[in-house]
Design an enzyme around this catalytic site. Structure first.
Site, PDB file in Angstrom:
ATOM      1  N   GLU A   1      -3.957   2.394  -7.334  1.00 25.12           N
ATOM      2  CA  GLU A   1      -4.325   3.500  -6.458  1.00 25.12           C
ATOM      3  C   GLU A   1      -3.374   4.672  -6.711  1.00 25.12           C
ATOM      4  O   GLU A   1      -2.279   4.715  -6.124  1.00 25.12           O
ATOM      5  CB  GLU A   1      -4.210   3.094  -4.983  1.00 25.12           C
ATOM      6  CG  GLU A   1      -5.107   1.954  -4.568  1.00 25.12           C
ATOM      7  CD  GLU A   1      -5.439   1.993  -3.074  1.00 25.12           C
ATOM      8  OE1 GLU A   1      -6.619   2.091  -2.761  1.00 25.12           O
ATOM      9  OE2 GLU A   1      -4.528   1.947  -2.241  1.00 25.12           O
TER      10      GLU A   1
ATOM     11  N   HIS B   1       0.859  -1.192   0.000  1.00 27.45           N
ATOM     12  CA  HIS B   1       0.000   0.000   0.000  1.00 27.45           C
ATOM     13  C   HIS B   1       0.897   1.243   0.000  1.00 27.45           C
ATOM     14  O   HIS B   1       1.971   1.235   0.610  1.00 27.45           O
ATOM     15  CB  HIS B   1      -0.929  -0.014   1.220  1.00 27.45           C
ATOM     16  CG  HIS B   1      -2.005   1.025   1.118  1.00 27.45           C
ATOM     17  ND1 HIS B   1      -1.775   2.351   1.415  1.00 27.45           N
ATOM     18  CD2 HIS B   1      -3.287   0.951   0.705  1.00 27.45           C
ATOM     19  CE1 HIS B   1      -2.895   3.038   1.205  1.00 27.45           C
ATOM     20  NE2 HIS B   1      -3.823   2.213   0.770  1.00 27.45           N
TER      21      HIS B   1
HETATM   22  P1  13P Z   1      -9.667   6.414   0.454  1.00 25.18           P
HETATM   23  O1  13P Z   1     -10.814   5.631  -0.151  1.00 25.18           O
HETATM   24  O2  13P Z   1      -9.947   6.856   1.843  1.00 25.18           O
HETATM   25  O3  13P Z   1      -9.209   7.536  -0.451  1.00 25.18           O
HETATM   26  O4  13P Z   1      -8.434   5.394   0.594  1.00 25.18           O
HETATM   27  C1  13P Z   1      -8.085   4.637  -0.511  1.00 25.18           C
HETATM   28  C2  13P Z   1      -7.111   3.611  -0.079  1.00 25.18           C
HETATM   29  O5  13P Z   1      -5.976   3.934   0.232  1.00 25.18           O
HETATM   30  C3  13P Z   1      -7.569   2.212  -0.017  1.00 25.18           C
HETATM   31  O6  13P Z   1      -6.496   1.350   0.152  1.00 25.18           O
END
Ligand code: 13P
Length: 252
Positions: free
Chosen positions: A166, A96
């Site tokens: 992400e 992550h």
């Molecule tokens: P948010 O949905 O709070 O922006 O976070 C995304 C995330 O990092 C999920 O792993």
């Protein structure tokens, strides 16, 4: 209708087991009513063993937010994939951006992905650019990050891997990435996966989007962004919002 995957990354929330159990119960009840959506909840480590009863697993998969690259030994504070598998954990988030920004390199991520797979668990491998530039250099950086993070995955295990795209700038932000841009990025990621695993295997890899998802934008991101599902942060611990999100996503 295609089955979607919705992963709730609770991050370091909530602070009590009572609250965690309350949220989990509501999610489980909703998940039982869904026909086309598989829900996976990734709570903080201390709550995992409370949630992995065989009954709960029927409707909600349980994931961890990280795991170490070794099976056992003198590694104070670490948790191994083997321990998680023994509890009944089916998925582990690896790499992550919040861990990468604390110093986790692609090489460490690659080792973790390997050991998670060896334990028979699905790694949810997070990738994404920190920022965008007008020359498209971020695409090269993303390609390198994906290739390095998956460096130890045998081709035949491509179907076990979940990629969570992400973009770092869209996490914890006000708005997610535009769905049409998510679609472009999904195509790009699939091309990189085809380079690594071969065309046929690459099509079996699940690709999720994450970053500022809520119940309002989730259906559009799934349909127009052409992703297999979503990795949800804040909205996954907001009971009314997450319940609405699951309902809405199930019918698109
Ligand atoms: P948010 O949905 O709070 O922006 O976070 C995304 C995330 O990092 C999920 O792993």
């Amino acid at each position: 209708m295609k089955r979607k995957i919705i992963v709730g990354n609770w991050k370091m929330n909530p602070t009590t087991l009572e609250e965690a159990s309350h949220i989990f119960k509501k999610v489980k009840n909703m998940a039982q009513k869904l026909n086309y959506t598989h829900v996976i909840i990734c709570p903080p480590f201390p709550y995992i063993s409370k949630f992995v009863s065989s009954k709960a697993k029927i409707s909600v998969g349980i994931g961890a937010q990280d795991a170490f690259s070794e099976e056992s030994g003198s590694f104070t504070g670490e948790v191994s994939p083997a321990m998680l598998r023994d509890l009944g954990v089916s998925h582990v988030i690896v790499g992550h951006s919040e861990r990468r920004s604390a110093g986790e390199s692609d090489e460490v991520v690659a080792k973790k992905v390997q050991s998670v797979l060896e334990a028979g668990i699905h790694p949810i491998v997070c990738v994404g650019e920190k920022e965008r530039d007008s020359h498209g250099l971020y695409l090269d950086a993303l390609k390198v990050q994906i290739k390095n993070s998956l460096a130890k995955v045998p081709k035949k295990l491509a179907s076990q891997v979940i990629i969570a795209y992400e973009p770092v700038w869209a996490i914890d932000a006000k708005e997610p990435m535009e769905p049409s841009v998510i679609e472009e990025m999904t195509i790009f990621i699939r091309k990189v996966l085809a380079d690594i695993f071969g065309q046929e295997n690459a099509l079996k890899t699940t690709v999720l989007y994450g970053g500022s998802i809520n119940f309002r934008n989730a259906p559009d991101i799934i349909t127009r962004g052409k992703v297999d599902g979503l990795l949800v942060g804040r909205e996954s611990v907001n009971i009314p919002g997450f319940i609405e999100l699951l309902k809405a996503v199930d019918v698109v």
